[in-house]
Design a protein around this motif. Structure first.
Motif, PDB file in Angstrom:
ATOM      1  N   TYR A   5       0.786  -1.211  -0.105  1.00  0.00           N
ATOM      2  CA  TYR A   5      -0.094  -0.026  -0.120  1.00  0.00           C
ATOM      3  C   TYR A   5       0.969   1.215   0.089  1.00  0.00           C
ATOM      4  O   TYR A   5       1.987   1.184   0.544  1.00  0.00           O
ATOM      5  CB  TYR A   5      -0.851   0.127   1.196  1.00  0.00           C
ATOM      6  N   TRP A   6       0.415   2.219  -0.843  1.00  0.00           N
ATOM      7  CA  TRP A   6       1.304   3.588  -0.611  1.00  0.00           C
ATOM      8  C   TRP A   6       0.050   4.660  -1.068  1.00  0.00           C
ATOM      9  O   TRP A   6      -0.941   4.354  -1.398  1.00  0.00           O
ATOM     10  CB  TRP A   6       2.568   3.603  -1.377  1.00  0.00           C
ATOM     11  N   LEU A   7       0.723   5.784  -0.778  1.00  0.00           N
ATOM     12  CA  LEU A   7      -0.120   7.106  -1.141  1.00  0.00           C
ATOM     13  C   LEU A   7       0.883   7.864  -2.127  1.00  0.00           C
ATOM     14  O   LEU A   7       1.854   7.987  -2.218  1.00  0.00           O
ATOM     15  CB  LEU A   7      -0.432   8.114   0.032  1.00  0.00           C
ATOM     16  N   GLU A   8      -0.089   8.329  -3.027  1.00  0.00           N
ATOM     17  CA  GLU A   8       0.360   9.262  -4.397  1.00  0.00           C
ATOM     18  C   GLU A   8       0.011  10.700  -4.056  1.00  0.00           C
ATOM     19  O   GLU A   8      -1.523  10.768  -4.000  1.00  0.00           O
ATOM     20  CB  GLU A   8       0.408   8.772  -5.598  1.00  0.00           C
ATOM     21  N   GLN A   9       0.635  11.809  -3.994  1.00  0.00           N
ATOM     22  CA  GLN A   9       0.020  13.126  -3.992  1.00  0.00           C
ATOM     23  C   GLN A   9      -0.181  13.535  -5.309  1.00  0.00           C
ATOM     24  O   GLN A   9      -1.304  14.272  -5.508  1.00  0.00           O
ATOM     25  CB  GLN A   9       0.780  13.870  -3.325  1.00  0.00           C
ATOM     26  N   GLN A  10       0.777  13.617  -6.218  1.00  0.00           N
ATOM     27  CA  GLN A  10       0.450  13.965  -7.588  1.00  0.00           C
ATOM     28  C   GLN A  10       0.088  15.377  -7.877  1.00  0.00           C
ATOM     29  O   GLN A  10      -0.735  15.961  -8.600  1.00  0.00           O
ATOM     30  CB  GLN A  10      -0.442  13.196  -8.293  1.00  0.00           C
ATOM     31  N   GLY A  11       0.737  16.260  -6.863  1.00  0.00           N
ATOM     32  CA  GLY A  11       0.506  17.822  -6.948  1.00  0.00           C
ATOM     33  C   GLY A  11      -0.878  18.338  -6.490  1.00  0.00           C
ATOM     34  O   GLY A  11      -1.217  19.555  -6.564  1.00  0.00           O
ATOM     35  N   SER A  12      -1.900  17.447  -6.133  1.00  0.00           N
ATOM     36  CA  SER A  12      -3.127  17.901  -5.790  1.00  0.00           C
ATOM     37  C   SER A  12      -2.940  17.794  -4.178  1.00  0.00           C
ATOM     38  O   SER A  12      -2.255  17.167  -3.439  1.00  0.00           O
ATOM     39  CB  SER A  12      -4.256  17.019  -6.278  1.00  0.00           C
ATOM     40  N   THR A  14      -5.274  16.354  -2.175  1.00  0.00           N
ATOM     41  CA  THR A  14      -5.497  15.136  -1.702  1.00  0.00           C
ATOM     42  C   THR A  14      -4.939  13.874  -2.416  1.00  0.00           C
ATOM     43  O   THR A  14      -4.735  13.957  -3.687  1.00  0.00           O
ATOM     44  CB  THR A  14      -7.155  14.934  -2.163  1.00  0.00           C
ATOM     45  N   ALA A  15      -4.489  13.042  -1.532  1.00  0.00           N
ATOM     46  CA  ALA A  15      -3.548  11.885  -1.950  1.00  0.00           C
ATOM     47  C   ALA A  15      -4.472  10.885  -2.298  1.00  0.00           C
ATOM     48  O   ALA A  15      -5.658  10.738  -1.888  1.00  0.00           O
ATOM     49  CB  ALA A  15      -2.660  11.487  -0.471  1.00  0.00           C
ATOM     50  N   THR A  16      -3.952  10.162  -3.402  1.00  0.00           N
ATOM     51  CA  THR A  16      -4.546   8.830  -3.900  1.00  0.00           C
ATOM     52  C   THR A  16      -4.136   7.667  -3.091  1.00  0.00           C
ATOM     53  O   THR A  16      -2.934   7.498  -3.102  1.00  0.00           O
ATOM     54  CB  THR A  16      -4.595   8.711  -5.462  1.00  0.00           C
ATOM     55  N   ALA A  17      -4.819   6.886  -2.638  1.00  0.00           N
ATOM     56  CA  ALA A  17      -4.398   5.349  -2.198  1.00  0.00           C
ATOM     57  C   ALA A  17      -4.239   4.412  -3.258  1.00  0.00           C
ATOM     58  O   ALA A  17      -5.006   4.446  -4.007  1.00  0.00           O
ATOM     59  CB  ALA A  17      -5.327   4.874  -1.081  1.00  0.00           C
ATOM     60  N   ARG A  18      -2.984   3.743  -3.052  1.00  0.00           N
ATOM     61  CA  ARG A  18      -2.788   2.951  -4.304  1.00  0.00           C
ATOM     62  C   ARG A  18      -2.381   1.625  -3.313  1.00  0.00           C
ATOM     63  O   ARG A  18      -2.220   1.434  -2.284  1.00  0.00           O
ATOM     64  CB  ARG A  18      -1.577   3.197  -5.111  1.00  0.00           C
ATOM     65  N   PHE A  19      -2.338   0.491  -4.287  1.00  0.00           N
ATOM     66  CA  PHE A  19      -2.147  -1.021  -3.687  1.00  0.00           C
ATOM     67  C   PHE A  19      -1.748  -1.788  -5.027  1.00  0.00           C
ATOM     68  O   PHE A  19      -2.248  -1.675  -5.958  1.00  0.00           O
ATOM     69  CB  PHE A  19      -3.016  -1.656  -2.855  1.00  0.00           C
ATOM     70  N   PHE A  33       9.322  -4.483  -5.151  1.00  0.00           N
ATOM     71  CA  PHE A  33       8.402  -3.132  -5.358  1.00  0.00           C
ATOM     72  C   PHE A  33       8.355  -2.294  -4.219  1.00  0.00           C
ATOM     73  O   PHE A  33       8.392  -1.041  -4.484  1.00  0.00           O
ATOM     74  CB  PHE A  33       6.983  -3.796  -5.688  1.00  0.00           C
ATOM     75  N   THR A  34       8.117  -2.985  -2.920  1.00  0.00           N
ATOM     76  CA  THR A  34       8.444  -1.884  -1.837  1.00  0.00           C
ATOM     77  C   THR A  34       9.618  -1.295  -1.695  1.00  0.00           C
ATOM     78  O   THR A  34       9.351  -0.004  -1.616  1.00  0.00           O
ATOM     79  CB  THR A  34       8.107  -2.778  -0.524  1.00  0.00           C
ATOM     80  N   GLU A  35      10.587  -1.627  -2.001  1.00  0.00           N
ATOM     81  CA  GLU A  35      11.983  -1.202  -1.853  1.00  0.00           C
ATOM     82  C   GLU A  35      12.167   0.120  -3.181  1.00  0.00           C
ATOM     83  O   GLU A  35      12.621   1.105  -2.949  1.00  0.00           O
ATOM     84  CB  GLU A  35      13.020  -1.749  -2.040  1.00  0.00           C
ATOM     85  N   THR A  36      11.647  -0.136  -4.399  1.00  0.00           N
ATOM     86  CA  THR A  36      11.293   0.671  -5.283  1.00  0.00           C
ATOM     87  C   THR A  36      10.697   2.053  -5.001  1.00  0.00           C
ATOM     88  O   THR A  36      10.923   3.234  -5.314  1.00  0.00           O
ATOM     89  CB  THR A  36      10.666   0.068  -6.696  1.00  0.00           C
ATOM     90  N   LEU A  37       9.371   1.808  -4.209  1.00  0.00           N
ATOM     91  CA  LEU A  37       8.509   2.757  -3.859  1.00  0.00           C
ATOM     92  C   LEU A  37       9.277   3.775  -2.802  1.00  0.00           C
ATOM     93  O   LEU A  37       9.251   4.693  -2.809  1.00  0.00           O
ATOM     94  CB  LEU A  37       7.263   2.436  -3.295  1.00  0.00           C
ATOM     95  N   ALA A  43      13.669  10.029  -2.857  1.00  0.00           N
ATOM     96  CA  ALA A  43      14.281  11.037  -4.112  1.00  0.00           C
ATOM     97  C   ALA A  43      13.424  12.164  -4.022  1.00  0.00           C
ATOM     98  O   ALA A  43      13.769  13.166  -4.898  1.00  0.00           O
ATOM     99  CB  ALA A  43      14.092  10.056  -5.217  1.00  0.00           C
ATOM    100  N   GLY A  44      12.290  12.357  -3.322  1.00  0.00           N
ATOM    101  CA  GLY A  44      11.413  13.562  -3.362  1.00  0.00           C
ATOM    102  C   GLY A  44      10.247  13.329  -4.016  1.00  0.00           C
ATOM    103  O   GLY A  44       9.487  14.217  -4.174  1.00  0.00           O
ATOM    104  N   ASP A  45       9.890  12.026  -4.670  1.00  0.00           N
ATOM    105  CA  ASP A  45       8.481  11.922  -5.384  1.00  0.00           C
ATOM    106  C   ASP A  45       7.707  12.119  -4.469  1.00  0.00           C
ATOM    107  O   ASP A  45       7.575  12.004  -3.297  1.00  0.00           O
ATOM    108  CB  ASP A  45       8.758  10.476  -6.213  1.00  0.00           C
ATOM    109  N   ASP A  46       6.397  11.993  -5.096  1.00  0.00           N
ATOM    110  CA  ASP A  46       4.974  12.211  -4.326  1.00  0.00           C
ATOM    111  C   ASP A  46       4.461  10.868  -3.823  1.00  0.00           C
ATOM    112  O   ASP A  46       3.315  10.622  -4.143  1.00  0.00           O
ATOM    113  CB  ASP A  46       3.919  13.018  -5.090  1.00  0.00           C
ATOM    114  N   VAL A  47       5.609  10.306  -3.037  1.00  0.00           N
ATOM    115  CA  VAL A  47       5.078   8.762  -2.588  1.00  0.00           C
ATOM    116  C   VAL A  47       5.157   8.788  -1.122  1.00  0.00           C
ATOM    117  O   VAL A  47       6.097   9.508  -0.703  1.00  0.00           O
ATOM    118  CB  VAL A  47       6.027   7.735  -3.056  1.00  0.00           C
ATOM    119  N   SER A  48       4.160   8.374  -0.501  1.00  0.00           N
ATOM    120  CA  SER A  48       4.459   8.379   1.265  1.00  0.00           C
ATOM    121  C   SER A  48       3.464   7.147   1.541  1.00  0.00           C
ATOM    122  O   SER A  48       2.846   6.237   0.829  1.00  0.00           O
ATOM    123  CB  SER A  48       3.884   9.702   1.691  1.00  0.00           C
TER     124      SER A  48
END
Length: 79
Positions: A5-12, A14-19, A33-37, A43-48
Motif C-alpha cells: 500500500y502507498w499514497l501518491e500526492q501528484q500535485g493535488s 488530496t492523496a490517492t491510495a494505491r495498492f 516493489f516496496t523498495e522501489t517505492l 528521491a522526493g517523489d510524491d510517494v508516502s
C-alpha cells in the motif's frame, strides 16, 4: 498473499491510495516493489506511507488472539 500500500500526492491537496497484490509465492517481488517505492519517496517523489502487509491463506487457526482451550493449565514457573 502480499499487498503493498502507498499514497501518491501528484500535485493535488488530496492523496490517492494505491495498492499492488502479490501471490504468496511472490514475496521477493513484493519486497523489491516496496523498495522501489521507498527509493522514489527518498528521491522526493510524491510517494508516502509505503507499507507491505501479508496474510497467510493456509493459516491453520483464526487470525488474532483467542482464548486458550478449557483444558489448558498454564503455570508460570520461576527458577
Amino acid at each position: 498473499m502480499f499487498v503493498v500500500y502507498w499514497l501518491e500526492q501528484q500535485g493535488s491537496p488530496t492523496a490517492t491510495a494505491r495498492f499492488a497484490r502479490f501471490a504468496d509465492s511472490e514475496m521477493t517481488q513484493a519486497l523489491a516493489f516496496t523498495e522501489t517505492l521507498r527509493k522514489q519517496q527518498a528521491a522526493g517523489d510524491d510517494v508516502s506511507f509505503v507499507t507491505l502487509c501479508s496474510e497467510n491463506p493456509r493459516s491453520v487457526g483464526k487470525a488474532g488472539v483467542s482464548d486458550a482451550p478449557a483444558d489448558y493449565a498454564w503455570k508460570k514457573r520461576r527458577p
